[in-house]
Design an enzyme around this catalytic site. Structure first.
Site: not given
Ligand code: KIV
Length: 280
Positions: A99, A129, A131, A197
């Site tokens: 992330d 990932k 957002e 989400e």
């Molecule tokens: O950081 C995280 O755990 C997420 C969740 C939505 C799975 O992005």
């Protein structure tokens, strides 16, 4: 789904090849669902791999599940990197997604690229990932054109919790159509998958039907191609009020509490250690 195709977690027992983004696309084509979990350390990563989880996310949720912060906002790249590296080093088969922490990619596609490169080189991640909404399209284009697989997280985006006035279901009323457009735009920009989400189940279904890339849901209904949960939620290590989308499959909190209580008691009353734990 063909009746002869065993569930994904069963196949892992015979085929040990690395999970690639191509496999996830194929599973979507074949209508085969899969489960994703977060992981932040060696033991859970190895256990989840053994159980057949194909994709592990080292989420910025490490902030409020490992590092003691209240939300995911404070975690930094330098704090998350060792956790990503630990999970990547301890596993062979799952796709490892890192992330991107708040503030480490929003400023420009170049900032996003450089942060992602750190997660790939130093963290040994296979994908990242991020957002956001339409404003993140340039970032996704930059990553995908640079050979970095990117998953786009839409719907409720925890890094924007203050902007969104807290944890609220997104995409109600007209917002659902907008999320479908956003999903299509991310697919077009080169995202290999979407994480959706906290949206109404019918919106999760519409998004999954609108794109060819896999859609991983969390509070987005049963029609998504895959599901993800934070492992401490799923296994019941976390206590207190849980989001509606969480199902607890175990009560690790009680198991650990009881183990610690027994340990304390036995040390205090002299029952541990006994001769079998002693050296001659
Ligand atoms: O950081 C995280 O755990 C997420 C969740 C939505 C799975 O992005």
């Amino acid at each position: 789904m063909s009746e002869k195709t065993p569930p994904y977690a069963e196949q892992k027992k015979t085929k040990q090849s690395k999970v690639r983004i191509g496999h996830l696309l194929k599973m979507k084509e074949e209508g085969r669902k899969w489960a994703m979990l977060t992981s932040y350390d060696m033991y859970t990563a190895q256990l989840f791999e053994k159980a057949g989880i194909p994709v592990l996310l080292i989420g910025d949720s490490a902030a409020n599940n490992v590092l003691g912060y209240e939300t995911s906002l404070p975690v930094t790249v330098d704090e998350l990197l060792p956790l990503v590296r630990a999970v990547a080093r301890s596993t062979e088969r799952p796709l490892i997604i890192a992330d991107l922490p708040f503030g480490s990619y929003q400023a420009s596609p170049e900032q996003c690229f450089h942060t992602s490169v750190r997660f790939m080189k130093e963290g040994l991640a296979h994908a990242v990932k991020l957002e956001g909404g339409f404003e993140m399209i340039p970032q996704v284009k930059k990553l995908s054109s640079s050979g970095i697989p990117v998953m786009a997280h839409i719907g409720f985006t925890p890094q924007s919790e203050h902007q969104l006035s807290g944890y609220k279901v997104q995409g109600k009323e007209g917002g659902g159509a907008c999320l479908v457009e956003l999903a299509e735009a991310f697919e077009e920009a080169g995202a290999f998958a979407l994480l959706v989400e906290m949206v109404p189940a019918h919106v999760g279904a519409s998004i999954s039907n609108a794109v060819k890339i896999p859609v991983v849901g969390i509070g987005a209904g049963s029609q998504c191609d895959a599901q993800v949960l934070v492992w401490q939620d799923m296994a019941g290590l976390r206590t207190g009020k849980l989001p509606r989308f969480v199902k607890q499959y175990a009560d690790l909190n009680s198991v650990l509490t009881s183990a610690v209580n027994s340990y304390i008691e036995e040390v205090e009353n002299g029952a541990f250690p006994c001769t079998e734990h002693e050296f001659d």
